[in-house]
Design a protein around this motif. Sequence first.
Motif, PDB file in Angstrom:
ATOM      1  N   GLU A  50       0.819  -1.203   0.000  1.00 30.26           N
ATOM      2  CA  GLU A  50       0.000   0.000   0.000  1.00 30.26           C
ATOM      3  C   GLU A  50       0.856   1.256   0.000  1.00 30.26           C
ATOM      4  OE1 GLU A  50      -3.948  -1.729   2.363  1.00 30.26           O
ATOM      5  OE2 GLU A  50      -2.347  -0.725   3.477  1.00 30.26           O
ATOM      6  N   VAL A  51       1.975   1.213   0.726  1.00 28.34           N
ATOM      7  CA  VAL A  51       2.897   2.357   0.742  1.00 28.34           C
ATOM      8  C   VAL A  51       3.502   2.560  -0.644  1.00 28.34           C
ATOM      9  CG1 VAL A  51       5.060   3.243   1.682  1.00 28.34           C
ATOM     10  CG2 VAL A  51       3.396   2.150   3.192  1.00 28.34           C
ATOM     11  N   LEU A  52       3.911   1.464  -1.296  1.00 19.85           N
ATOM     12  CA  LEU A  52       4.470   1.576  -2.654  1.00 19.85           C
ATOM     13  C   LEU A  52       3.445   2.158  -3.624  1.00 19.85           C
ATOM     14  CD1 LEU A  52       6.523  -1.737  -3.144  1.00 19.85           C
ATOM     15  CD2 LEU A  52       7.405   0.597  -3.023  1.00 19.85           C
ATOM     16  N   GLU A  53       2.197   1.713  -3.498  1.00 16.07           N
ATOM     17  CA  GLU A  53       1.152   2.228  -4.370  1.00 16.07           C
ATOM     18  C   GLU A  53       0.953   3.723  -4.173  1.00 16.07           C
ATOM     19  OE1 GLU A  53      -3.588   1.446  -5.412  1.00 16.07           O
ATOM     20  OE2 GLU A  53      -2.622   0.441  -3.712  1.00 16.07           O
ATOM     21  N   ALA A  54       0.950   4.174  -2.915  1.00 14.68           N
ATOM     22  CA  ALA A  54       0.753   5.598  -2.625  1.00 14.68           C
ATOM     23  C   ALA A  54       1.937   6.430  -3.089  1.00 14.68           C
ATOM     24  CB  ALA A  54       0.517   5.796  -1.134  1.00 14.68           C
ATOM     25  N   GLN A  55       3.148   5.869  -3.012  1.00 15.55           N
ATOM     26  CA  GLN A  55       4.332   6.619  -3.423  1.00 15.55           C
ATOM     27  C   GLN A  55       4.396   6.813  -4.936  1.00 15.55           C
ATOM     28  OE1 GLN A  55       7.468   4.219  -1.691  1.00 15.55           O
ATOM     29  NE2 GLN A  55       7.543   5.454   0.198  1.00 15.55           N
ATOM     30  N   GLY A  56       3.630   6.024  -5.672  1.00 17.65           N
ATOM     31  CA  GLY A  56       3.654   6.131  -7.128  1.00 17.65           C
ATOM     32  C   GLY A  56       2.748   7.186  -7.703  1.00 17.65           C
ATOM     33  N   THR A  57       1.979   7.851  -6.884  1.00 18.34           N
ATOM     34  CA  THR A  57       1.095   8.919  -7.353  1.00 18.34           C
ATOM     35  C   THR A  57       1.153  10.076  -6.363  1.00 18.34           C
ATOM     36  OG1 THR A  57      -0.793   7.932  -6.164  1.00 18.34           O
ATOM     37  CG2 THR A  57      -0.499   7.308  -8.482  1.00 18.34           C
ATOM     38  N   GLY A  58       0.528  11.187  -6.727  1.00 16.14           N
ATOM     39  CA  GLY A  58       0.439  12.320  -5.804  1.00 16.14           C
ATOM     40  C   GLY A  58       0.960  13.606  -6.406  1.00 16.14           C
ATOM     41  N   TRP A  59       0.812  14.699  -5.636  1.00 18.77           N
ATOM     42  CA  TRP A  59       1.205  16.025  -6.113  1.00 18.77           C
ATOM     43  C   TRP A  59       2.710  16.170  -6.275  1.00 18.77           C
ATOM     44  CZ3 TRP A  59       4.396  18.281  -2.542  1.00 18.77           C
ATOM     45  CH2 TRP A  59       4.316  17.809  -1.226  1.00 18.77           C
ATOM     46  N   GLU A  60       3.488  15.294  -5.658  1.00 20.56           N
ATOM     47  CA  GLU A  60       4.940  15.387  -5.776  1.00 20.56           C
ATOM     48  C   GLU A  60       5.416  15.185  -7.221  1.00 20.56           C
ATOM     49  OE1 GLU A  60       3.839  13.743  -1.722  1.00 20.56           O
ATOM     50  OE2 GLU A  60       3.340  13.278  -3.815  1.00 20.56           O
ATOM     51  N   TRP A  61       4.589  14.537  -8.032  1.00 16.76           N
ATOM     52  CA  TRP A  61       4.982  14.206  -9.404  1.00 16.76           C
ATOM     53  C   TRP A  61       4.695  15.332 -10.392  1.00 16.76           C
ATOM     54  CZ3 TRP A  61       6.883   9.254 -10.875  1.00 16.76           C
ATOM     55  CH2 TRP A  61       6.937   8.325  -9.839  1.00 16.76           C
ATOM     56  N   TRP A  62       3.955  16.342  -9.985  1.00 17.77           N
ATOM     57  CA  TRP A  62       3.471  17.307 -10.970  1.00 17.77           C
ATOM     58  C   TRP A  62       4.553  18.181 -11.605  1.00 17.77           C
ATOM     59  CZ3 TRP A  62      -0.858  16.975 -13.497  1.00 17.77           C
ATOM     60  CH2 TRP A  62      -1.864  16.170 -12.971  1.00 17.77           C
ATOM     61  N   PRO A  63       5.657  18.506 -10.952  1.00 22.84           N
ATOM     62  CA  PRO A  63       6.714  19.224 -11.692  1.00 22.84           C
ATOM     63  C   PRO A  63       7.209  18.446 -12.905  1.00 22.84           C
ATOM     64  CG  PRO A  63       7.088  19.431  -9.346  1.00 22.84           C
ATOM     65  CD  PRO A  63       5.965  18.454  -9.500  1.00 22.84           C
ATOM     66  N   GLY A  64       7.307  17.111 -12.763  1.00 24.86           N
ATOM     67  CA  GLY A  64       7.706  16.296 -13.910  1.00 24.86           C
ATOM     68  C   GLY A  64       6.664  16.278 -14.993  1.00 24.86           C
ATOM     69  N   VAL A  65       5.380  16.263 -14.588  1.00 28.85           N
ATOM     70  CA  VAL A  65       4.297  16.278 -15.569  1.00 28.85           C
ATOM     71  C   VAL A  65       4.305  17.581 -16.360  1.00 28.85           C
ATOM     72  CG1 VAL A  65       1.793  16.210 -15.860  1.00 28.85           C
ATOM     73  CG2 VAL A  65       2.888  14.723 -14.170  1.00 28.85           C
TER      74      VAL A  65
END
Length: 564
Positions: free
Chosen positions: A194-209
Amino acid sequence: MGSEYGVTAASKPQVDLRPVAIWWAVWAFVWTSTLLAGMIYLIVNRDMPALRIRGLALSLTSIVILHLYWLPTQLAVMLGPVMPGDAAYWLMGTLLPCGIALFHGSNTRFQHVAKLQRKYALDGYRFTEPPTLEHKAGLINRFRALRYTTKILIYVAIAMFAQVFLTILMWLISRKYHSSWGIPGTEVTGTPAEVLEAQGTGWEWWPGVVSQFFWSWIVAPIVLWKSRNIHDSHGWRVQTIGCAVSSLHATPMWLIALYVPAMAPVNAVFVPPQWIGLSILVIEILTVFLPCWEVMRHQSLRQETLESIARWELKVKSTGSEEKSLNSDMTVVASMMSGWKSNSSASTFSSRDSILTMGALEHVLERNPAPLQEFSALREFSGENIIFLTSVAEWRSRLPSCIKDGSAKQERSKRSLVREHFNRALHIYAEFISVRHAEFPVNISHQELRKLEDVFEQPTRLVYGEKRDCDIINPFDKFTFDLPQPSSVSTDSGKTMQAGTARSIKENVQYWGDIPVDFEASIFDDAEASIKYLVLTNTWPKFIRDRRTLPSIDSIENLKGIEV
């Protein structure tokens, strides 16, 4: 919904050895080996005309960085459940944006080379760029004075720094990847899956997007628009269009796969970043294997041309009518230059062998080089070759007999005459041969280059000033001389007058030192023969084919609409 590498709450922390996972691992190994072989082939053949203008160092570096991102994505189905939770985050936030930035930086070279080559077709002569001013004070003026590659690398470095900085910042302030510091409330709890799943998404990724959208949906379309009227014969335009179009789907499909629950069955066998990997695959094909094909096509064309010449020479010798054959050649050449309007003249030979001979090329260079020069500049990006050949021919035609037979060196009264023609030769060397001063140095052998450098390099430095060290990989990224610049005029006519004044200044600068003892009427003979052979086996057959089929796409009139 799952994580970046397809991990869900039900995933077990073990290596996945399903057939689909093994398939992706084998595919990654096979493609990596193939790509490495293609890159080695390009490096080995880096002196070929189609590769010299591309700037392989920057483009291949970007391919290596992008492939370092691509490789783990192909192994994600197998290794995703056991990889660290922030591994995908760091790969997406560093390697991918840095590789894309470098790639688009190298790809802008297409318009830069096309812009510089355009002057050979428009003006038909050299020295159209005004010389450089003494650098004005101020950071902006100093930046504008930098050479093209340096400015592009600065732009790319700024974009890469901003992306990496934001990636590190997001990682530091989010407790999703570490529980001991960061913003309270951003941590995640649950089972390791569950931790791995949560780490794969979220607002932290948006600079890369945002970075991916910027390069794929803003920079790439701008490059496409600016290159819409450029039609080269090296496949460079096809590469530019293909790479831009192939990147459009990547980020939207990655987001859909990551956030749409219905994509879960697909993510089990094709993880979300593999949609980005598809665009990287196309970029690698067009950036590595398309140039490889162009090199092989060039080698095949050269061999075909040599075989045609050999057949024609054998035919001439067997018939013993060399004068008649020469007249026939000239008739065919005249018909070709007029657009093949006369079928009767075209029927005077049984094959196209006669038109591919050196005699036909020399006839065009002597009588009407403008169409060949235009084709070479606009389609081949090698206009400097034709200008060099015509400039050397013009220089040689003006030589008096006393210089041709060498007697002028022995007579004091003829020294001024020798100096005059030496200075004319010096200008030819500075513009077309010197790797420190020439905008597009012609491709001659190292031995011949050293021979000419011994005669002209030191006088060239005295006349034109010291230039930067030669950029061996990208010899075309220098395009100004360090001479005083005339006062600029703001109007269009003023710009034309300024360019003309700059040309006059350069051609009137004289060298007053001792004339090198090795200077003679035949000083350019070997270089001229080398370039003439290169034109004969590369540009000339393409030009013949172009004249036989469709009218030239890139006529002078069409140039007015080119934006570079």
